[in-house]
Design a protein around this motif. Structure first.
Motif, PDB file in Angstrom:
ATOM      1  N   PHE B   2      31.804 -33.094  33.423  1.00  0.00           N
ATOM      2  CA  PHE B   2      31.381 -33.931  34.541  1.00  0.00           C
ATOM      3  C   PHE B   2      32.628 -34.484  35.229  1.00  0.00           C
ATOM      4  O   PHE B   2      33.406 -35.220  34.618  1.00  0.00           O
ATOM      5  N   ARG B  23      21.799 -34.493  38.152  1.00  0.00           N
ATOM      6  CA  ARG B  23      20.487 -34.755  37.537  1.00  0.00           C
ATOM      7  C   ARG B  23      20.297 -36.234  37.223  1.00  0.00           C
ATOM      8  O   ARG B  23      19.219 -36.788  37.403  1.00  0.00           O
ATOM      9  N   ILE B  24      21.369 -36.863  36.737  1.00  0.00           N
ATOM     10  CA  ILE B  24      21.259 -38.279  36.371  1.00  0.00           C
ATOM     11  C   ILE B  24      21.097 -39.124  37.629  1.00  0.00           C
ATOM     12  O   ILE B  24      20.247 -40.018  37.693  1.00  0.00           O
ATOM     13  N   HIS B  27      17.612 -39.338  38.959  1.00  0.00           N
ATOM     14  CA  HIS B  27      16.597 -40.060  38.196  1.00  0.00           C
ATOM     15  C   HIS B  27      16.945 -41.512  37.897  1.00  0.00           C
ATOM     16  O   HIS B  27      16.107 -42.258  37.412  1.00  0.00           O
ATOM     17  N   GLN B  32      19.272 -49.065  33.947  1.00  0.00           N
ATOM     18  CA  GLN B  32      19.471 -48.003  32.947  1.00  0.00           C
ATOM     19  C   GLN B  32      20.949 -47.802  32.616  1.00  0.00           C
ATOM     20  O   GLN B  32      21.819 -48.333  33.288  1.00  0.00           O
ATOM     21  N   ASP B  84      31.161 -35.095  28.178  1.00  0.00           N
ATOM     22  CA  ASP B  84      29.723 -35.344  28.117  1.00  0.00           C
ATOM     23  C   ASP B  84      29.358 -36.575  28.928  1.00  0.00           C
ATOM     24  O   ASP B  84      30.097 -37.556  28.938  1.00  0.00           O
ATOM     25  N   PHE B  85      28.211 -36.490  29.576  1.00  0.00           N
ATOM     26  CA  PHE B  85      27.739 -37.611  30.401  1.00  0.00           C
ATOM     27  C   PHE B  85      26.230 -37.462  30.426  1.00  0.00           C
ATOM     28  O   PHE B  85      25.701 -36.516  31.011  1.00  0.00           O
ATOM     29  N   THR B  86      25.538 -38.358  29.721  1.00  0.00           N
ATOM     30  CA  THR B  86      24.095 -38.141  29.582  1.00  0.00           C
ATOM     31  C   THR B  86      23.292 -39.384  29.940  1.00  0.00           C
ATOM     32  O   THR B  86      23.741 -40.507  29.742  1.00  0.00           O
ATOM     33  N   GLY B  87      22.116 -39.149  30.493  1.00  0.00           N
ATOM     34  CA  GLY B  87      21.266 -40.268  30.898  1.00  0.00           C
ATOM     35  C   GLY B  87      20.275 -39.804  31.947  1.00  0.00           C
ATOM     36  O   GLY B  87      20.066 -38.603  32.076  1.00  0.00           O
ATOM     37  N   PRO B  88      19.669 -40.671  32.712  1.00  0.00           N
ATOM     38  CA  PRO B  88      19.751 -42.116  32.551  1.00  0.00           C
ATOM     39  C   PRO B  88      18.945 -42.537  31.331  1.00  0.00           C
ATOM     40  O   PRO B  88      17.800 -42.128  31.186  1.00  0.00           O
ATOM     41  N   LEU B  89      19.535 -43.360  30.466  1.00  0.00           N
ATOM     42  CA  LEU B  89      18.881 -43.759  29.224  1.00  0.00           C
ATOM     43  C   LEU B  89      18.297 -45.168  29.362  1.00  0.00           C
ATOM     44  O   LEU B  89      18.678 -45.927  30.245  1.00  0.00           O
TER      45      LEU B  89
END
Lengths: 463, 295
Positions: B2, B23-24, B27, B32, B84-89
């Motif tokens: 990312f 994508r994050i 959303h 978040q 790595d970059f993940t979410g929205p959590l």
């Protein structure tokens, strides 16, 4: 070699005292000569019961026949028809209750060591650099797989071999699910075994996208409507840890087994230079008696702790595999059986100082058929300890069901499927593994992935 | 991977980055968080989202350098990419589900403390975009640590407070809130995001004043998806996971003392990892003060 045909060829293991202080694999596996000798014990039954005992239906007598003939590549091809993860299964399947449990040799003597032979073939193929990449011609249809654990990898592998364009979406930064975050290195080496089997699935053309939390980063409906997948398989596992609800459970150094094992396995916390801390206890109490409890206890032991397993029933009710209980005992884990924690004791900073335990006795059988443990009043005592690990089981993450319209779940929050096709309450969406059954085994999840792959293939072939 | 598109130093230890994550961004909602890892060896760092742009496909984060992982992140530049970059959590703030017409009748005050000011921004912006002007208190120890002032003034009425009086009101965020009330302002709801100790004291005050208060919890996390339970806390006597049940909770029901005890678990380990990152192995000075051999 002097040898009794009724007994299996013994397999070498690291000495208990040595392995209790390292993270190297416990079981060293068969040498070629040992494998061929053990294979010669197979009676090549016309009506092989072992195959019936295998959740993915590996043609066991055929692969063993190839081992006898020392054609390990052909043996690997036979296994590959049914399983995408032979090196994993050869190590972690409960063979004693499956294939080996049904082996005719077992009636009078030891059953054939099918698991150890499967492992030998898979390891041998890997050392050889051999992997059958045969797949059917691409059929242009796309399947999304949610989760890269055993069920997802199996469904993906099977569908890729059938010609589908498959993408796996993984929530964590590394694929493998429980194979990567849960099962420790000493039982299932990561680089040598897990990563290689995942690479093999990739060689079939499967794409794996990590860091995608389906239900958050993208929804299942979006995968179907916007990203044009023809079908979705949900293999999201059972990841939510349970706690007991006793006083002191939020104290520092009380972990879920999931957290402790994830820190150790996925984040490599057992290595001294890891960024992610993994506390070392002096005396650790693990609560629970399943596979995960054994894995957590044996990890804590290797990090230098005196380790106790506290379990409310007796030895015969321990849900973990015999082999693991045996290994744990050999390594010096102390089993405090028929005992149950009532509270966790802490100091003024909220750190664990001990655990209060009550003794139990077995009463009448409960609905599971096991005699249920009953507390013995007044039998409470304390174990002084500086870490507690709760290994009480896990339940499915409700995220996907909550973010996908029309997905039916049962009262345990498990997805409901058609047992024959793997389809959920929605057409085009399939599920399998722990997300459906609740926490179970690697091989049962693989069986479910396989069944759903067949269900998806049948449905999409009819379109 | 990312890509880091922009990087800005907000103060000596606080950095803002804009990351490409389509994508994050598509959303994300106010409230978040994301989890990132700089590289293969790094720890997973949870950070509350400071802004997002659906059209550009970007997510903005603001972080303070507190350990090895954030120090490594601070050394990355535009053009570099995080692994790595993940979410929205976590869950979005409750108000996004409420009727904006009803919200217009309420007076809302946000309190941002230090680096916690950043995640206040997307919330205040949401209200602004729905035609509601809120009050925002930005508090910090001293002038240099005040952040997001200009951005925030575009979307809300801003009140600055510094503990040492070097800028704005002389006092902490609680004092500032009391001062606003003294000036005749009234509030129906408070949202406080910042250091745990600040959120605790804001909640003690607002409870007394009868102002319902939401806090955004940032406890220790590993996976951020409900798998490990490291982030558990007690809310209204029940165990909740900040990652999947929060991160926002009714602040009057949170057991802050327990949260603060749990946040101290890794202080020593974090410090060691930070020193290792900054100074290589030189902190193994043989001084004899380290009790653990593998430290």
């Amino acid at each position: 070699m002097e040898w009794n045909m009724l007994e299996r060829v013994p397999v070498s293991e690291q000495e208990p005292a040595v392995r209790a202080a390292n993270f190297e694999e416990v079981c060293l596996g068969y040498t070629e000569e040992e494998a061929v000798l053990e294979a010669s014990r197979c009676l090549t039954c016309k009506n092989p019961m072992c195959v019936k005992g295998c959740p993915v239906g590996i043609d066991i007598p055929s692969f063993i026949r190839e081992v006898k003939a020392r054609d390990y590549r052909k043996a690997g091809d036979v296994i590959a028809l049914a399983s995408s993860l032979p090196a994993v299964c050869g190590r972690v399947c409960p063979q004693e209750t499956q294939c080996e449990g049904k082996c005719i040799r077992g009636i009078k003597g030891d059953p054939v060591a099918i698991g150890k032979l499967e492992r030998f073939v898979a390891d041998r193929n890997r050392e050889d650099g051999y992997f059958s990449e045969n797949t059917a011609e691409k059929n242009g249809k796309r399947v999304a797989v949610v989760g890269s654990g055993p069920s997802g990898l199996t469904a993906a592998g099977d569908l890729a071999r059938l010609g589908y364009d498959v993408t796996i979406f993984e929530a964590l930064h590394k694929p493998g699910g429980v194979l990567s975050y849960g099962i420790p290195e000493f039982r299932l080496p990561k680089e040598r075994v897990v990563d290689r089997e995942i690479d093999n699935v990739r060689k079939l053309g499967v794409k794996i996208e990590c860091d995608v939390v389906v239900g958050k980063t993208v929804s299942i409906d979006e995968l179907i409507e916007k990203e044009h997948f023809d079908a979705v398989f949900i293999g999201s596992g059972a990841g939510l840890p349970r706690f007991m609800g006793i006083p002191g459970e939020n104290a520092n150094q009380v972990f879920s087994a999931n957290e402790f094992l994830t820190r150790s396995n996925l984040m490599k916390g057992y290595l001294p230079d890891s960024d992610t801390p993994l506390p070392r206890g002096k005396r650790v109490v693990v609560v629970g008696g399943g596979h995960v409890a054994m894995d957590a206890a044996r990890t804590a032991l290797r990090l230098g702790a005196e380790t106790h397993i506290v379990y409310r029933r007796s030895m015969t009710e321990l849900p973990a595999r015999q082999e693991e209980v045996h290994h744990a005992e050999e390594e010096g884990i102390i089993f405090d059986l028929l005992q149950n924690p009532t509270k966790i004791l802490t100091d003024e900073n909220g750190n664990v100082t001990g655990i209060e335990i009550i003794k139990m006795e077995l009463g009448e059988p409960d609905e599971s058929g096991r005699r249920s443990p009953v507390e013995i009043p007044g039998s409470e005592y304390e174990i002084e300890c500086d870490m507690v690990i709760m290994a009480l089981g896990t339940s499915p993450n409700p995220l996907i069901a909550a973010t996908t319209k029309g997905l039916e779940t049962n009262r345990r929050k498990c997805l409901v499927i058609n047992e024959e096709t793997g389809q959920t309450s929605r057409a085009g969406i399939y599920a399998g593994g722990d997300a459906v059954t609740g926490a179970a085994t690697v091989i049962l999840a693989m069986g479910a992935g396989k069944l759903a792959a067949a269900g998806i293939h049948k449905a999409l072939s009819e379109v | 991977m990312f890509e880091i598109l922009e990087k800005k130093k907000l103060s000596e230890q606080i950095i803002e980055m804009v990351i490409r994550a389509e994508r994050i961004a598509a959303h994300a909602e106010p409230g978040q968080f994301i989890i990132l890892r700089t590289d293969e060896e790094a720890e997973r760092i949870p950070l509350t989202i400071a802004d997002f742009d659906r059209e550009k496909g970007t997510v903005t984060i603001v972080f303070q350098i507190v350990g090895a992982a954030t120090l490594r992140l601070s050394r990355m530049e535009p053009g570099d990419a995080v692994q790595d970059f993940t979410g929205p959590l976590g869950n979005p703030s409750d108000f996004i589900y409420e009727d904006p017409e009803e919200l217009k009748k309420k007076k809302i005050v946000f309190i941002g403390g230090g680096v916690g000011t950043a995640p206040v921004y997307p919330q205040a912006k949401w209200f602004f975009e729905h035609g509601i002007r809120t009050d925002v208190i930005i508090g910090a120890r001293t002038r240099d640590l005040i952040m997001y002032e200009d951005k925030m003034r575009e979307v809300a009425e801003v009140h600055i407070a510094t503990d040492d009086g070097t800028y704005g009101f002389h006092g902490n965020t609680c004092d500032m809130l009391k001062e606003l009330l003294r000036q005749g302002k009234t509030f129906d709801k408070c949202v406080a995001i910042g250091p745990t100790i600040m959120m605790k004291f804001v909640c003690l005050l607002t409870k007394e004043l009868g102002i319902p208060t939401v806090v955004s919890m940032n406890p220790i996390m590993v996976d951020g998806t409900g798998m490990c339970g490291a982030c558990r806390l007690t809310v209204d006597g029940k165990v909740r996971f900040a990652c999947v049940d929060g991160p926002e909770f009714d602040g009057h029901l949170v057991n802050f003392d327990e949260v603060m005890k749990r946040m101290r678990i890794y202080k020593t380990e974090e410090g060691r990892a930070y020193l290792r990152e900054q100074e290589g192995a030189t902190h193994h000075g043989g001084c004899g003060n380290c009790s653990e051999k593998d430290g």
